[in-house]
Design an enzyme around this catalytic site. Structure first.
Site, short mmCIF file in Angstrom:
data_model
loop_
_atom_site.label_atom_id
_atom_site.label_comp_id
_atom_site.label_asym_id
_atom_site.label_seq_id
_atom_site.Cartn_x
_atom_site.Cartn_y
_atom_site.Cartn_z
N GLN A 168 0.77 -1.24 0.00
CA GLN A 168 0.00 0.00 0.00
C GLN A 168 0.80 1.29 0.00
OE1 GLN A 168 -3.44 2.36 2.63
NE2 GLN A 168 -3.01 0.22 3.08
N THR A 196 14.09 -10.02 -11.32
CA THR A 196 15.33 -9.28 -11.08
C THR A 196 16.39 -10.13 -10.38
OG1 THR A 196 14.39 -8.40 -9.03
CG2 THR A 196 14.17 -7.05 -11.01
N LYS A 197 16.07 -11.40 -10.11
CA LYS A 197 17.08 -12.31 -9.57
C LYS A 197 17.93 -12.91 -10.69
CE LYS A 197 14.40 -13.49 -5.46
NZ LYS A 197 13.72 -14.56 -4.68
N PHE A 200 10.59 -1.96 -0.61
CA PHE A 200 11.00 -3.27 -0.11
C PHE A 200 11.58 -3.14 1.29
CE2 PHE A 200 11.44 -3.86 -4.77
CZ PHE A 200 10.60 -4.95 -4.92
N GLY A 201 11.86 -4.26 1.92
CA GLY A 201 12.53 -4.24 3.21
C GLY A 201 13.91 -3.63 3.09
N TYR A 205 4.36 -2.33 9.44
CA TYR A 205 3.01 -2.46 8.94
C TYR A 205 2.25 -1.20 9.35
CZ TYR A 205 3.60 -7.35 7.65
OH TYR A 205 4.01 -8.51 7.04
N GLU A 206 1.09 -1.02 8.73
CA GLU A 206 0.27 0.16 9.02
C GLU A 206 0.15 0.45 10.51
OE1 GLU A 206 -2.10 3.25 9.26
OE2 GLU A 206 -1.56 2.55 7.26
N ASP A 254 0.37 3.89 5.99
CA ASP A 254 0.65 3.50 4.60
C ASP A 254 0.36 4.63 3.62
OD1 ASP A 254 1.74 0.90 4.64
OD2 ASP A 254 -0.19 0.03 5.07
N GLY A 268 -8.55 20.94 19.68
CA GLY A 268 -8.19 22.29 19.25
C GLY A 268 -8.68 23.34 20.23
N GLY A 269 -8.74 24.57 19.77
CA GLY A 269 -9.13 25.68 20.63
C GLY A 269 -10.62 25.72 20.91
N GLN A 270 -11.42 25.07 20.06
CA GLN A 270 -12.87 25.07 20.26
C GLN A 270 -13.31 23.64 20.62
OE1 GLN A 270 -14.08 28.00 20.18
NE2 GLN A 270 -12.40 29.03 19.11
#
Length: 410
Positions: A18, A74-75, A97-98, A138-139, A168, A243-245
């Protein structure tokens, strides 16, 4: 003729799940040519959380619209050679990737910069340099370590994750900002550069007001927070506005899980609100008339408001509050959002036709540019554009293409 903001920019998308795909999808929506490089098995999210057997999941389709897909192992030596050519022809490269995975392929930043000195190489990781670098991210791990969970939920309950994917997709938006800044700087320097964005850092940036309150705590309790028991850490604030309100989610009739309206009580809004709830005397009562008087009894104030709102449906509450310019908003369920005609009219909830799964609903481009309209196209099928890119752009011949397929390179 209409052009798009990033027309002519080639993005090499080596992302998955993600955080990365959310960033590259935004770049695609802004007009970049995003080439998603996938292993021959494809992004894992093509198969995760499937609702229709045998087709790409909504997890994948909703994060990869407007892209092209090329498969590449890609290996393999030839796969790395073809990746080198794609890097040479790209303006931006994005990966999530890691730690160390791309380097182990043989593509360090030094090597990538050697191949293409103008490339902007962006990496999304879980954490920055330090003791957490090797952690898997992770997320919700990012939410936990970025300050969000400790400050979400109610004071008497456990830490809570937010449904918003701030770890993510929130990081993806930060990455887009950094990539665009690097592309802009390249116009002046002629050089690309390295971009690093960490999920923990992005979440922390979104939680900056809680760091504000952590420092305010050194000077005493935080009166806008519910409860009176303060330690040396910012407490969970429930539905307080922060917040302020002061604000709170108040229940409405008939009492379903999302029959709530969020109400903000500004100073100017108190007199009409007091009349609406049937307590007009509170508009001038010294015990209620000023924000300072109301601050110590916010819980009681919202209880009085809720005694009125529980007698009415949320849309009627909304209408009456808005008639008096009192800031408010209904709690919209995901069903209400997906069926909201105004969101469809704004092209933020859109219908997309997919060649295999049919029509699905997704979130449209939230970035609206007057001279760069967005037309959302479906996510690519796995390897849909492999031949188009390898033959048409890299000059691979038909015979070699067959060999690449038979040897598992593509």
């Amino acid at each position: 003729m209409t052009t798009r903001a990033l027309e002519g920019v080639r993005v090499l998308d080596m992302t998955h799940v993600q955080s990365g795909p959310s960033a590259t999808q935004l770049l695609a929506w802004l007009g970049a040519d995003v080439v998603k490089v996938e292993a021959p098995g494809g992004d894992i999210t093509r198969r995760q959380l499937r609702d229709v057997p045998g087709v790409d999941s909504l997890y994948f389709t909703m994060l990869n619209c407007n892209k092209r897909s090329v498969t590449l192992n890609t290996k393999s030596e030839r796969g790395r050679e073809l990746l080198t050519e794609l890097i040479r022809r790209s303006d931006v490269m994005v990966e999530n990737f890691g730690p160390g995975a791309v380097e182990r392929m043989g593509f360090t930043w030094e090597r990538i910069r050697e191949i293409n000195p103008r490339i902007v190489y962006a990496s999304i990781k879980g954490f920055g340099e330090g003791p957490y670098t090797g952690f898997k991210a992770y997320e919700v791990v990012a939410q936990a370590m970025g300050g969000s969970m400790a400050t979400t939920g109610f004071a008497d309950g456990p830490p809570m994750a937010t449904g918003a994917q701030i770890g993510d997709s929130g990081t993806g938006i930060h990455a887009v900002a950094a990539i665009l800044a690097a592309l802009f700087q390249r116009e002046h320097t002629g050089r690309g550069q390295r971009v690093n964005v960490a999920m923990q850092h992005a979440v922390l940036n979104l939680c900056r007001v809680k760091l504000r309150d952590q420092q305010r705590l050194t000077h005493g309790p935080l009166p806008e927070y519910p409860g009176d028991d303060f330690s040396d850490e910012v407490p969970r604030s429930g539905n307080a506005s922060g917040g302020g309100q002061p604000g709170w989610a108040v229940r409405c009739a008939p009492g379903g899980p999302n029959d709530y309206v969020y109400v903000i009580v500004q100073p100017v809004g108190w007199p009409p609100l007091a009349h609406l709830i049937g307590r007009p005397e509170l508009a001038t009562d010294p015990e209620w008339a000023t924000p300072e008087a109301r601050l110590p009894k916010l819980a009681k104030m919202f209880q009085l408001i809720e005694e009125w709102t529980t007698t009415l449906p949320k849309w009627q509450v909304l209408h009456q509050l808005n008639a008096h310019n009192i800031p408010c908003g209904p709690i919209l369920s995901t069903k209400e959002i997906i069926e909201d005609p105004s969101l469809a009219a704004n092209e933020i909830v859109v219908q997309v036709d997919h060649p295999e799964r049919g029509t699905f609903t997704t979130v449209g481009n939230p970035l609206k540019l007057s001279d760069s309209p967005t037309h959302i196209t479906p996510s690519p099928l796995l390897g849909q554009h492999t031949e188009e890119i390898l033959i048409g752009e890299l000059g691979i011949g038909d015979e070699e293409l067959r060999l690449l397929k038979s040897s598992g390179v593509i």
